[in-house]
Design a protein around this motif. Structure first.
Motif, mmCIF file in Angstrom:
data_model
loop_
_atom_site.group_PDB
_atom_site.id
_atom_site.type_symbol
_atom_site.label_atom_id
_atom_site.label_comp_id
_atom_site.label_asym_id
_atom_site.label_seq_id
_atom_site.Cartn_x
_atom_site.Cartn_y
_atom_site.Cartn_z
ATOM 1 N N TYR A 161 0.831 -1.204 0.000
ATOM 2 C CA TYR A 161 0.000 0.000 0.000
ATOM 3 C C TYR A 161 0.864 1.252 0.000
ATOM 4 N N VAL A 162 1.886 1.271 0.845
ATOM 5 C CA VAL A 162 2.765 2.439 0.926
ATOM 6 C C VAL A 162 3.412 2.716 -0.425
ATOM 7 N N LEU A 163 3.952 1.695 -1.058
ATOM 8 C CA LEU A 163 4.664 1.876 -2.320
ATOM 9 C C LEU A 163 3.734 2.314 -3.450
ATOM 10 N N GLN A 164 2.497 1.870 -3.398
ATOM 11 C CA GLN A 164 1.542 2.194 -4.461
ATOM 12 C C GLN A 164 0.869 3.546 -4.274
ATOM 13 N N ASN A 165 0.738 3.986 -3.016
ATOM 14 C CA ASN A 165 -0.095 5.162 -2.752
ATOM 15 C C ASN A 165 0.612 6.330 -2.064
ATOM 16 N N MET A 166 1.870 6.169 -1.684
ATOM 17 C CA MET A 166 2.531 7.210 -0.901
ATOM 18 C C MET A 166 3.906 7.541 -1.467
ATOM 19 N N ALA A 167 4.004 7.577 -2.782
ATOM 20 C CA ALA A 167 5.301 7.785 -3.449
ATOM 21 C C ALA A 167 5.916 9.143 -3.133
ATOM 22 N N ASN A 168 5.098 10.131 -2.790
ATOM 23 C CA ASN A 168 5.618 11.472 -2.507
ATOM 24 C C ASN A 168 6.169 11.612 -1.095
ATOM 25 N N ALA A 169 5.827 10.659 -0.226
ATOM 26 C CA ALA A 169 6.263 10.737 1.165
ATOM 27 C C ALA A 169 7.715 10.264 1.311
ATOM 28 N N GLN A 170 8.289 10.527 2.478
ATOM 29 C CA GLN A 170 9.628 10.027 2.809
ATOM 30 C C GLN A 170 9.466 8.621 3.387
ATOM 31 N N ILE A 171 9.873 7.619 2.639
ATOM 32 C CA ILE A 171 9.625 6.231 3.017
ATOM 33 C C ILE A 171 10.903 5.577 3.517
ATOM 34 N N SER A 172 10.825 4.963 4.691
ATOM 35 C CA SER A 172 11.938 4.174 5.218
ATOM 36 C C SER A 172 11.414 2.800 5.637
ATOM 37 N N THR A 173 12.320 1.859 5.789
ATOM 38 C CA THR A 173 11.957 0.482 6.114
ATOM 39 C C THR A 173 12.560 0.075 7.450
ATOM 40 N N HIS A 174 11.745 -0.592 8.262
ATOM 41 C CA HIS A 174 12.212 -1.136 9.543
ATOM 42 C C HIS A 174 11.800 -2.606 9.586
ATOM 43 N N ASP A 175 12.757 -3.492 9.784
ATOM 44 C CA ASP A 175 12.498 -4.927 9.653
ATOM 45 C C ASP A 175 11.575 -5.494 10.726
ATOM 46 N N LYS A 176 11.565 -4.907 11.891
ATOM 47 C CA LYS A 176 10.768 -5.449 12.995
ATOM 48 C C LYS A 176 9.473 -4.657 13.138
ATOM 49 N N ASN A 177 8.390 -5.253 12.657
ATOM 50 C CA ASN A 177 7.096 -4.581 12.631
ATOM 51 C C ASN A 177 6.665 -4.102 14.012
ATOM 52 N N ALA A 178 6.896 -4.921 15.031
ATOM 53 C CA ALA A 178 6.419 -4.592 16.377
ATOM 54 C C ALA A 178 7.112 -3.379 16.978
ATOM 55 N N GLU A 179 8.241 -2.962 16.400
ATOM 56 C CA GLU A 179 8.969 -1.809 16.934
ATOM 57 C C GLU A 179 8.554 -0.491 16.299
ATOM 58 N N ILE A 180 7.819 -0.566 15.192
ATOM 59 C CA ILE A 180 7.475 0.658 14.463
ATOM 60 C C ILE A 180 6.550 1.583 15.254
ATOM 61 N N PRO A 181 5.511 1.074 15.934
ATOM 62 C CA PRO A 181 4.654 2.002 16.696
ATOM 63 C C PRO A 181 5.427 2.868 17.679
ATOM 64 N N ALA A 182 6.401 2.291 18.363
ATOM 65 C CA ALA A 182 7.194 3.082 19.310
ATOM 66 C C ALA A 182 8.008 4.149 18.590
ATOM 67 N N LEU A 183 8.494 3.822 17.394
ATOM 68 C CA LEU A 183 9.246 4.808 16.612
ATOM 69 C C LEU A 183 8.354 5.988 16.222
ATOM 70 N N ILE A 184 7.102 5.692 15.897
ATOM 71 C CA ILE A 184 6.149 6.763 15.567
ATOM 72 C C ILE A 184 5.868 7.604 16.812
ATOM 73 N N ALA A 185 5.617 6.936 17.927
ATOM 74 C CA ALA A 185 5.314 7.648 19.169
ATOM 75 C C ALA A 185 6.460 8.549 19.598
ATOM 76 N N GLU A 186 7.700 8.105 19.339
ATOM 77 C CA GLU A 186 8.880 8.874 19.745
ATOM 78 C C GLU A 186 9.250 9.973 18.753
ATOM 79 N N GLY A 187 8.495 10.089 17.657
ATOM 80 C CA GLY A 187 8.749 11.140 16.694
ATOM 81 C C GLY A 187 9.811 10.817 15.665
ATOM 82 N N LYS A 188 10.208 9.560 15.560
ATOM 83 C CA LYS A 188 11.214 9.159 14.579
ATOM 84 C C LYS A 188 10.594 8.874 13.212
ATOM 85 N N GLY A 189 9.291 8.937 13.151
ATOM 86 C CA GLY A 189 8.516 8.802 11.932
ATOM 87 C C GLY A 189 7.142 9.379 12.198
ATOM 88 N N ASP A 190 6.364 9.594 11.155
ATOM 89 C CA ASP A 190 5.046 10.207 11.324
ATOM 90 C C ASP A 190 3.887 9.233 11.137
#
Length: 261
Positions: A161-190
């Motif tokens: 979904y991200v690759l198909q619909n969010m090409a204008n955004a700044q996209i990064s990849t994190h291998d561990k899905n369960a860690e991403i919410p904390a990264l968002i909460a800490e302001g390391k992503g939006d």
């Protein structure tokens, strides 16, 4: 006239018989092996709450309890096999495990390669964002902006979904899905694109997080499902029967009430 009708009927029957004969029987030894060894090998990435989560070597979640109940009905024990979203399909087809669970979206691409048990947990794609920023994300197009930092997990439908619909955004990849919410909460992503139930879980667990687009998901409603290989029709039939049996006995409803509400 009656002779023609009879001939026509026989011809139709012959065509059907030939067509059925051309379909592979898909007989295999998987079910026999499982029952003989009394082990059902279950593959899961183990990183998708509330469906399957591995913590300190222990698995928990909706899918975990359901597959454990299915194994009990079969008279076998579960042996968990670690896998990842990018390798999930490949590992199943290479016989690393007998069934894949853990919040797997049912779609035509997957069902074209494997069997999937009946759908459960209707959902849509949503966005997990910081509560402080929730007013910035009212419309789907608000996500596809150059200033928006998106963190995705590789290999699944969320990444697609991200690759198909969010090409204008700044996209990064994190291998561990369960860690991403904390990264968002800490302001390391939006933004993290995920599904209804995972977004609800994390937004309830952490007040810094907000599940956006719940009322109007970013995608049409879909369902999740367990994936099975296609090499043994008897195994597929027994697993489908076992799933239906748990539904009849109220087990599936009970697990949904415990984990998905």
């Amino acid at each position: 006239m009656s002779i023609r009708l009879s001939f026509s009927g026989c011809l139709s029957a012959l065509v059907v018989a030939i067509s059925l004969a051309s379909v592979p029987a898909q007989a295999g030894e998987r079910l026999d092996t499982i029952l003989q060894n009394k082990v059902l090998r279950v593959g899961t990435p183990g990183d998708y709450r509330p469906f399957a989560m591995k913590t300190n070597g222990q698995y928990a979640g909706h899918d975990i309890e359901v597959i454990e109940a299915m194994a009990k009905e079969l008279g076998v024990k579960v042996e968990y096999v670690d896998t990842t979203w990018p390798k999930l399909m490949e590992d199943l087809q290479n016989n690393r495990f007998d069934v894949a669970v853990g919040g797997i979206t049912r779609n035509a691409a997957r069902i074209g390669k494997v069997h999937m048990l009946p759908g459960y947990a209707p959902f849509g794609k949503v966005a997990l964002v910081r509560t402080a920023d929730k007013d910035q994300f009212k419309k789907p197009e608000d996500l596809n902006q150059a200033k928006v930092r998106v963190i995705k997990n590789p290999g699944g439908t969320n990444e697609a979904y991200v690759l198909q619909n969010m090409a204008n955004a700044q996209i990064s990849t994190h291998d561990k899905n369960a860690e991403i919410p904390a990264l968002i909460a800490e302001g390391k992503g939006d933004v993290m694109i995920t599904e209804t139930y995972e977004a609800l879980h994390y937004s309830k667990a952490d007040p810094r997080l907000y599940a956006a687009y719940l009322e109007q998901p970013l995608t049409p409603v879909n369902e999740l499902g367990f994936m099975l290989p296609t090499d043994d029709a008897d195994y597929t039939r027994v697993m489908a029967f076992t799933w239906d049996l748990l539904g009849l006995r109220g087990v599936l409803k009970q697990e949904a009430q415990q984990w998905l509400q």
